[in-house]
Structure formats: C-alpha cells, structure tokens
Design an enzyme around this catalytic site. Structure first.
Site, PDB file in Angstrom:
ATOM      1  N   HIS A 179       0.856  -1.188   0.000  1.00 21.31           N
ATOM      2  CA  HIS A 179       0.000   0.000   0.000  1.00 21.31           C
ATOM      3  C   HIS A 179       0.890   1.236   0.000  1.00 21.31           C
ATOM      4  O   HIS A 179       1.966   1.230   0.610  1.00 21.31           O
ATOM      5  CB  HIS A 179      -0.890   0.060   1.252  1.00 21.31           C
ATOM      6  CG  HIS A 179      -2.147  -0.738   1.154  1.00 21.31           C
ATOM      7  ND1 HIS A 179      -2.703  -1.396   2.231  1.00 21.31           N
ATOM      8  CD2 HIS A 179      -2.979  -0.983   0.111  1.00 21.31           C
ATOM      9  CE1 HIS A 179      -3.822  -1.998   1.867  1.00 21.31           C
ATOM     10  NE2 HIS A 179      -4.004  -1.761   0.586  1.00 21.31           N
ATOM     11  N   CYS A 273      -2.369   2.911   8.953  1.00 22.11           N
ATOM     12  CA  CYS A 273      -3.372   1.920   8.591  1.00 22.11           C
ATOM     13  C   CYS A 273      -4.592   1.987   9.509  1.00 22.11           C
ATOM     14  O   CYS A 273      -5.715   1.703   9.085  1.00 22.11           O
ATOM     15  CB  CYS A 273      -2.784   0.517   8.641  1.00 22.11           C
ATOM     16  SG  CYS A 273      -1.627   0.148   7.306  1.00 22.11           S
TER      17      CYS A 273
END
Length: 280
Positions: A179, A273
């Site tokens: 990511h 996150c």
C-alpha cells in the site's frame, strides 16, 4: 557570528499543527487467520487483548492532541477492519468507497460505506478496485495514488473524476510495501518522507522532481512500517522503533510521537493503517 546551533534553529521551519478528524476501528476481533500480505503468518500466535491495548494507546495519543476521533463498530469475522485507512477516501464531505482485492476483506467496503452514509457523507460507490487511503494520499491539492498490488490504476481515473483534483500515479514494486501508505508518509501539505526502493523508476523520478527535499527513510525503519505514520503538520505519530525517522523529523522541526503497534504489525498495519482522515 552565529553558532552552528543558532544557524540550524534559524533554518528549521516553524511547524503548525492542524486539528484532525479521523475514523478508527477498535480491534476487538483482530487475529491472523489468512495470509494476504508478506507480514501475515497464520502459524504465528496473535494476542487480541494486546492489540486492543496498543490500539487504545494510539487512540489516547490522538485524543491528547485534540483530534476528533470517530469510531466505527468492529464486525466479528472481519479481523482486518481495524485498518480503517483502507475503508475509503474522504475529501470535501465526499466519501469514495473501497472495493477490496481479496475476498477476505471485501465485506469491509459496504460496512464502511454504510458508516459514511449514516454520518452524513456523500458516498460514491466505486466501480474500480481500490483500498482507500491505504493507496491514496492527499498532499496539498494533489492526490498521490499507488498501484501495483492492491488498487487498480483505473481507480485513479475514477478518483480524478469524483474529486476534480490532480491524481499522480505511483507504481509500487516491493510486496512488503503493498500500500502507498507503507512507503510514503505525508508530513504536511508540501512535504513527504518515502522509501525509494518501494517504487519503480518512473515513479521515483516523479517523487524526486516534486519533493526534492523529502525525507528519505532507511530500509530498517521502513521494515517496521515506520513510514506508516500520521501527521497534523507538526506532531507526527510514528512507530516507536523507527529511530532514524524520528531523528530526521526532529531535525526538520516536527514533533515525532512514538507508539508501539507491534501486534497489529502482524497483520501488516501500523499507525496510518489504523487512521482514516475525514475531511468535511
């Protein structure tokens, strides 16, 4: 004559914190029972109560900084729901929903979109695969958008259409940094930190041109998701073990705040996150 210390102080910019509104999800059902990234190993034991305790410490830091922290209820059977950043991307009260790559996480998309609707956001249901703020970072008026592992590059066109902003595509090449928010940290509206080895050469050229003064993270700090951090423009919440990153932030006039999310790292997530920014 000014001393070296006085000269350093004179050139260090004054940083100003901006109050943030964020969405988080308590890891009441956190565990690792499947493997969809290199960090996950179902054979290793996880401690849900420790994950909750570490997450609570992050929550408490945000409250202490004066942030408005919103909560979405966790859902049994969705152990990765704690990684709220993947649940969508929000600018100007518009919430672009997530559409996850792996079946294990796909129910999270509708759950987060339901929360956005219930809380007054203009929800846009995605046509393309994307994993929200995990791969999309708003820096100034530009959206940096990652692709290569999770979010389809077609979602970048969808982003541009929905938000009417420049979208810069960046290719990720290292599976450990799957990511964008594991490989780039937004520090404020003009400054970032990043890990060069996470990107392909065309993307590196873009980053070097646009952010010539960026902090370059060490492989060691990136390997504990040190770049997976969250900043209000002055305070930067980071992994407590990311010591070189901490040093560089202080030298640039930021206030790094270390937290230990080692249990949530077993699922492949860190500070960012667990943090979805809500921009009204």
């Amino acid at each position: 004559m000014p001393t070296d210390v006085e000269e350093a102080v004179a050139v260090t910019p004054a940083r100003t914190p901006v109050k943030r509104t964020v969405l988080m999800c308590k890891p009441e059902y956190f565990t690792v029972v499947y493997r969809i990234n290199p960090w996950m190993d179902p054979a290793l034991p996880t401690d849900t109560s420790l994950a909750v305790t570490q997450w609570q410490a992050l929550y408490d830091v945000y409250i202490g900084l004066g942030y408005d922290v919103q909560l979405i209820d966790p859902i049994d059977g969705l152990p990765d729901m704690v990684y709220a950043a993947n649940g969508g991307f929000v600018i100007d009260n518009i919430a672009y929903g997530a559409s996850f790559t792996y079946p294990q996480r796909q129910p999270e998309g509708p759950a987060y979109m339901d929360w956005f609707r219930e809380n007054g956001f203009d929800v846009r249901v995605p046509a393309e695969i994307n994993e929200g703020e995990g791969d999309f970072l708003l820096v100034g008026d530009t959206i940096l958008a990652g692709t290569g592992f999770r979010s389809d590059s077609n979602s970048h066109d969808e982003l541009g259409t929905i938000f009417g902003r420049e979208v810069v595509t960046l290719g990720l090449v290292n599976p450990s940094f799957y990511h964008l928010d594991t490989a780039i940290a937004k520090l404020d509206e003009t400054n970032i930190a990043y890990l060069p080895s996470a990107f392909d050469e065309p993307s590196l050229a873009i980053l070097r041109e646009r952010y010539p003064d960026a902090i370059i993270a060490t492989e060691e700090d990136a390997a504990i998701l040190g770049l997976n951090s969250y900043s209000d423009g002055y305070n930067v919440v980071i992994a407590s073990r990311a010591k070189d990153f901490e040093r560089q932030l202080r030298e640039r006039g930021y206030n790094p705040i270390g937290v230990d999310l080692s249990e949530l790292l077993l699922g492949g997530g860190g500070v960012k996150c667990c943090t979805l920014e809500l921009r009204r």
